[in-house]
Design a protein around this motif. Sequence first.
Motif, short mmCIF file in Angstrom:
data_model
loop_
_atom_site.label_atom_id
_atom_site.label_comp_id
_atom_site.label_asym_id
_atom_site.label_seq_id
_atom_site.Cartn_x
_atom_site.Cartn_y
_atom_site.Cartn_z
N HIS A 1 -9.36 -2.75 -6.67
CA HIS A 1 -9.27 -1.94 -7.90
C HIS A 1 -9.68 -2.73 -9.13
O HIS A 1 -9.73 -2.20 -10.22
N PRO B 1 7.86 10.31 -13.20
CA PRO B 1 6.60 9.57 -13.00
C PRO B 1 5.80 9.47 -14.30
O PRO B 1 5.17 8.44 -14.57
N GLN C 1 0.81 -1.21 0.00
CA GLN C 1 0.00 0.00 0.00
C GLN C 1 0.84 1.27 0.00
O GLN C 1 0.36 2.34 -0.32
N ASN C 2 2.08 1.12 0.44
CA ASN C 2 2.89 2.31 0.61
C ASN C 2 3.76 2.64 -0.59
O ASN C 2 4.62 3.50 -0.52
N VAL C 3 3.58 1.93 -1.65
CA VAL C 3 4.37 2.20 -2.84
C VAL C 3 3.56 3.05 -3.82
O VAL C 3 2.48 2.66 -4.22
N SER C 4 4.09 4.18 -4.13
CA SER C 4 3.41 5.05 -5.09
C SER C 4 4.17 5.03 -6.41
O SER C 4 5.32 4.61 -6.48
N LEU C 5 3.48 5.49 -7.43
CA LEU C 5 4.15 5.58 -8.74
C LEU C 5 5.37 6.48 -8.65
O LEU C 5 6.36 6.23 -9.32
N ARG C 6 5.28 7.49 -7.85
CA ARG C 6 6.41 8.38 -7.69
C ARG C 6 7.64 7.64 -7.18
O ARG C 6 8.75 7.83 -7.66
N LYS C 7 7.43 6.79 -6.18
CA LYS C 7 8.56 6.05 -5.63
C LYS C 7 9.17 5.13 -6.67
O LYS C 7 10.39 4.99 -6.77
N GLN D 1 -7.55 -0.03 4.13
CA GLN D 1 -6.78 1.05 3.51
C GLN D 1 -7.56 2.36 3.47
O GLN D 1 -6.98 3.42 3.33
N ASP E 1 -2.39 2.97 -16.02
CA ASP E 1 -2.48 3.55 -14.69
C ASP E 1 -1.93 2.54 -13.69
O ASP E 1 -1.42 1.50 -14.05
N LYS E 2 -2.05 2.90 -12.43
CA LYS E 2 -1.45 2.05 -11.40
C LYS E 2 -2.05 0.65 -11.44
O LYS E 2 -1.36 -0.34 -11.29
#
Lengths: 225, 225, 225, 225
Positions: A118, A47, A32-38, B32, A56-57
């Motif tokens: 999702h 990004p 959950q803590n991984v973003s596209l930015r990371k 979440q 998308d994600k």
Amino acid sequence: MGIAERRAREKEELRSKILEAAGQLFVEQGFQNVSLRKIADRIEYSPATIYLYFRDKAELLNTLCGETFSQLLAALLELEKADADPLSKLRAGLRFYIDFGLQHPNHYLLTFCTPHHHCRQLEKTPEFEQTNRTALETFDCLRRSLQHCRQVGLLEFEDLELTAQTVWMFIHGTVSLLILNSGDPHFPWCEKEQLIENSLDLVLASLKCGARTGTTKQQHPVAHW
Amino acid sequence: MGIAERRAREKEELRSKILEAAGQLFVEQGFQNVSLRKIADRIEYSPATIYLYFRDKAELLNTLCGETFSQLLAALLELEKADADPLSKLRAGLRFYIDFGLQHPNHYLLTFCTPHHHCRQLEKTPEFEQTNRTALETFDCLRRSLQHCRQVGLLEFEDLELTAQTVWMFIHGTVSLLILNSGDPHFPWCEKEQLIENSLDLVLASLKCGARTGTTKQQHPVAHW
Amino acid sequence: MGIAERRAREKEELRSKILEAAGQLFVEQGFQNVSLRKIADRIEYSPATIYLYFRDKAELLNTLCGETFSQLLAALLELEKADADPLSKLRAGLRFYIDFGLQHPNHYLLTFCTPHHHCRQLEKTPEFEQTNRTALETFDCLRRSLQHCRQVGLLEFEDLELTAQTVWMFIHGTVSLLILNSGDPHFPWCEKEQLIENSLDLVLASLKCGARTGTTKQQHPVAHW
Amino acid sequence: MGIAERRAREKEELRSKILEAAGQLFVEQGFQNVSLRKIADRIEYSPATIYLYFRDKAELLNTLCGETFSQLLAALLELEKADADPLSKLRAGLRFYIDFGLQHPNHYLLTFCTPHHHCRQLEKTPEFEQTNRTALETFDCLRRSLQHCRQVGLLEFEDLELTAQTVWMFIHGTVSLLILNSGDPHFPWCEKEQLIENSLDLVLASLKCGARTGTTKQQHPVAHW
DNA sequence: TATGAATGAGACTTCATTCAT
DNA sequence: GATGAATGAAGTCTCATTCAT
């Protein structure tokens, strides 16, 4: 000609890099803590670049799961061809599944231990359909393998579907707990190899004896919370 | 004196309210999607107030899981006192564990299906220690129950610890897949009750037959990825 | 020679295609929602290609408006040649202007209802000069038409320039409100055709009577805000 | 007591600051190009702070329009009470409307010259309803004023609603072009005050003469594009 | 000539957290 | 003890634009 090839190769490489980075980050930081930015930071791209490869994600995640399944399925199909007795092949397949999960912990967690809220919007995309088909085929390997064992009298059970699903649940339990807790110092975990082999032993034993024999369903108090 | 007591009581009540609201929201909206603000809104307090009771979000979650599993432990200890044969009590305990997981899906997922990357900083807090002790005690119930069954000859196995851990892994597999995929329309899931009972049947069967009997460890190809 | 010609022709064709696609998209999706990428997609070229024909988005828009208003000018000049009395031709010209605006709502909004903050940098480009010249010529049509009417005694007014500008403001008010609010369900709009014809009636009536006759400028309180 | 009051005052002040900054930026940079970030930067607050005062960008815009209308309506209602002949009051009201627009160009453009595509979702909020009601009341002032003039024989026209809407369209044309183009060096604009007064003269003249008298609807060529 | 690839900037928005009162 | 106000950081995603090929 060479130019086009190199371009295609480079594009494929970047795609792989993205997927790899995403997978690594999931393990390191939790899904959950991984973003596209990371992800973008890790591969030192913008990004926006990721959106050139994945819509998308959700599609990124779906692809990750899909690739995992494809590899697993291919390997399991290969195992099926082996020249061995059905029981050995069943055990080898289950063992393979476990090892696969332990070697791709991030993909495994993502695919089987993460709520896929999702997916609603993905359900209609062809990528998702593909992933899904692969998953079903993979499960078919287990069905076939069990069926073989029963046909030649090596295992006994009544309901094939029910049995296959239960076996999968057991093996999944083994994989997922090994992935999640193998490093936990707060619990006196047995040695990993022992746990794996014992899991396989117990699963097969339960099907050899004929599970229902002599087992009485007990009355149990219903939990009210 | 009366004033101090009342204050202490009120403080404890608010703490409970926070935990209760958080728990409800987890079930309703999924883990979440619950923010501290939502919790605060539900109890009609300010978000800042929560920080007077819990250092940060991680501590809140940890406490919540701890309290939930205290309930599980209490119930399992209660079951132990029942006047029944050890095997029935083992089965009842496992069944209870499964039901408990299904009734607290979000707590279960959080506790057993989520990488706990934030635990590093929590490990020294007394709350974490408490949670951990509860978990170990809970597992002890399973050990004891299996041991009883073996002592009276209802089950056969060699290594108690290994067996207990394997049984837990199986049952965990059942719970976690049922939580995560019970509503998945893409897979032809059997009926939930059937899956649960079949899981229990198979687990117990595997221990009745003597798992090791006649099982030969197969050579298996090592997966290279 | 033939090659160069073909190339020039092809280049001109692509330029037209871009402008045409942009124009269509403005009508379909509204001005704010059209990106260069969408335009490029529609003509099945790359976004980068557009930059070979237009320096940037602002220039593209400016050119588009310029071309659109060239069409308006051409049509108005055509109307001038008609064999009819001056007043009818004035009315026809105004009507034509209104219809034109309603048929190119996005171009109209862009040209007359949007602050042109980006013009500073455009002012020196030849395209802008051209657009501007077209606009002035178009306004000249109105001046000429009014002048004709006055010369033959069909209308009365003192200051030609002031009158022309006022008439334009009125007609512009009609066009712009019809474009922006024709679909607004919150206001009891009269039927569009009625509004248009009444606008024309009132405008011409005001010039027939001699606007100043009997009109006394009123003292009015100054608004202080 | 004093503390609470000061807080309320400070809160109201910040709210006003946000609205004021937003209004300024709309004029300076054009409506579409103003982001919440820019507004936040200008008042030296965090973007998140704006969300403490307005639910989202749409509500901010709606509030801006709503406040404008309220002021306009209040002033127009005040004018109605004046002791003067109806025609003078009508003219004063229209003049006031024009001046108001010129003094609040940003609000005016926002309210009357900008496509409100975002309103769909706003339509049900009470804020939007309020804004809408105010707008309708404002238009009622014009209706009443025209009706008075007709009743006492100062003006002649058949359809009150049609006339009111047309008058508004004319006056709106005057206001909006003056706002947008007053500084345009490419067009030989007459002096602003002249344009305003001439607009009023013409509007009233058209209604004095009886617009329909002697006006024949002309056949006009339909524009095909 | 045309473009595939890439990106910096920025859009709106949410969140966990802090701090003065 | 409780909170209203505020915010830095981050979330996903789009866009106009550039540049090597």
